[in-house]
Design a protein around this motif. Structure first.
Motif, mmCIF file in Angstrom:
data_model
loop_
_atom_site.group_PDB
_atom_site.id
_atom_site.type_symbol
_atom_site.label_atom_id
_atom_site.label_comp_id
_atom_site.label_asym_id
_atom_site.label_seq_id
_atom_site.Cartn_x
_atom_site.Cartn_y
_atom_site.Cartn_z
ATOM 1 N N TYR A 22 -64.572 -64.098 87.332
ATOM 2 C CA TYR A 22 -65.149 -63.442 86.153
ATOM 3 C C TYR A 22 -65.708 -64.481 85.185
ATOM 4 C CZ TYR A 22 -65.142 -61.326 81.499
ATOM 5 O OH TYR A 22 -65.490 -60.931 80.231
ATOM 6 N N ARG A 23 -64.941 -65.536 84.926
ATOM 7 C CA ARG A 23 -65.414 -66.585 84.019
ATOM 8 C C ARG A 23 -66.645 -67.288 84.584
ATOM 9 N NH1 ARG A 23 -62.738 -67.959 79.577
ATOM 10 N NH2 ARG A 23 -60.519 -67.454 79.295
ATOM 11 N N ASP A 24 -66.665 -67.504 85.889
ATOM 12 C CA ASP A 24 -67.831 -68.151 86.502
ATOM 13 C C ASP A 24 -69.092 -67.320 86.265
ATOM 14 O OD1 ASP A 24 -66.256 -70.223 87.431
ATOM 15 O OD2 ASP A 24 -66.059 -69.414 89.460
ATOM 16 N N ARG A 30 -73.980 -66.788 80.107
ATOM 17 C CA ARG A 30 -74.088 -67.500 78.839
ATOM 18 C C ARG A 30 -75.318 -68.409 78.804
ATOM 19 N NH1 ARG A 30 -70.010 -69.201 75.162
ATOM 20 N NH2 ARG A 30 -68.373 -68.755 76.707
ATOM 21 N N HIS A 31 -75.645 -68.996 79.956
ATOM 22 C CA HIS A 31 -76.742 -69.961 80.015
ATOM 23 C C HIS A 31 -78.014 -69.389 80.646
ATOM 24 C CE1 HIS A 31 -73.885 -72.991 78.748
ATOM 25 N NE2 HIS A 31 -73.091 -72.665 79.746
ATOM 26 N N TRP A 159 -71.554 -59.021 84.817
ATOM 27 C CA TRP A 159 -72.460 -59.963 84.141
ATOM 28 C C TRP A 159 -72.384 -59.822 82.620
ATOM 29 C CZ3 TRP A 159 -75.292 -63.914 86.186
ATOM 30 C CH2 TRP A 159 -76.267 -64.494 85.375
ATOM 31 N N VAL A 160 -72.319 -58.584 82.120
ATOM 32 C CA VAL A 160 -72.272 -58.394 80.668
ATOM 33 C C VAL A 160 -70.879 -58.663 80.103
ATOM 34 C CG1 VAL A 160 -74.167 -56.735 80.699
ATOM 35 C CG2 VAL A 160 -71.804 -55.903 80.779
ATOM 36 N N GLY A 161 -69.884 -58.819 80.984
ATOM 37 C CA GLY A 161 -68.572 -59.268 80.551
ATOM 38 C C GLY A 161 -67.524 -58.216 80.284
ATOM 39 N N VAL A 162 -67.762 -56.969 80.686
ATOM 40 C CA VAL A 162 -66.796 -55.921 80.351
ATOM 41 C C VAL A 162 -65.897 -55.516 81.517
ATOM 42 C CG1 VAL A 162 -68.201 -55.006 78.479
ATOM 43 C CG2 VAL A 162 -68.517 -54.119 80.793
#
Length: 209
Positions: A22-24, A30-31, A159-162
């Motif tokens: 998930y962090r990857d 983020r970039h 991708w959006v982090g949820v």
């Protein structure tokens, strides 16, 4: 002393399953270029509308098909609603906290959902994949489009982090596993469709063209 509410203390922390992955993914987001992120965010927020459009198209095309196929087409939205209901029960039982809450400092393109808005399985994935599976059993072309859209929807939620990757994977499996037998079961309504095609509903259920 910090007070932790019962809702938070009893929540399941799924970060040990695939929190690293998930962090990857979210670090890539983020970039990533803003245009890509804006596109993914928009799709994540509004993409489910495409499945509604595909359902309408499936019904329209089924007007040229036999009664069993029309019965399936009419059942698609009902199947999705039924699968979504099961999904909500699973969510309430598992009670997995969102990754953006379990992993401090996580990057998200969307605001992190409130505590108590559980993560497992992903609602979006359940809806998308149940719709895709049901549509595949009605019209292969529309089903193929829906399947690609479902994969894109599941990926966008990470991708959006949820959501964790396992949230969307479980949503996909649950959606397909329940939608297929329910859609096939709907074929039993074919006699009703056949009768309805001879009455006032004929224009909605059959085309002479």
């Amino acid at each position: 002393m910090t007070y932790i509410s019962p809702a938070v203390s009893l929540a399941f922390d799924g970060s040990g399953i695939d929190g690293g992955l998930y962090r990857d993914v979210t670090e890539e987001a983020r970039h990533a270029p803003w245009l890509l992120n804006d596109t993914v965010s928009t799709w994540s927020a509004f993409g489910l509308a495409l499945f509604a459009v595909l359902m309408v198209m499936a019904w329209w095309r089924a007007r040229r098909a036999d009664a069993p196929m029309m019965a399936r087409a009419l059942a698609v939205p009902l199947v999705v609603v039924a699968v979504y209901g099961v999904d909500m029960v699973v969510k309430s039982l598992v009670r997995e906290e969102r990754p953006c809450r379990s992993l401090p400092g996580s990057f998200t393109l969307e605001s992190c959902p409130a505590s108590g808005d559980w993560s497992f399985p992903s609602n979006h994935s359940v809806i998308a994949f149940s719709a895709a599976a049901a549509l595949w059993l009605v019209d292969r072309r529309l089903g193929a489009v829906a399947a690609l859209a479902a994969v894109a929807m599941a990926a966008s939620r990470v991708w959006v982090g949820v959501h964790y990757p396992h949230d969307v994977a479980a949503g996909a499996l649950l959606g397909v596993a329940l939608a297929v037998p329910l859609t096939l079961l709907a074929t039993r309504a074919a006699p009703w469709v056949e009768r309805a095609r001879k009455g006032r509903l004929r224009p909605f259920l059959l085309t002479s063209a």
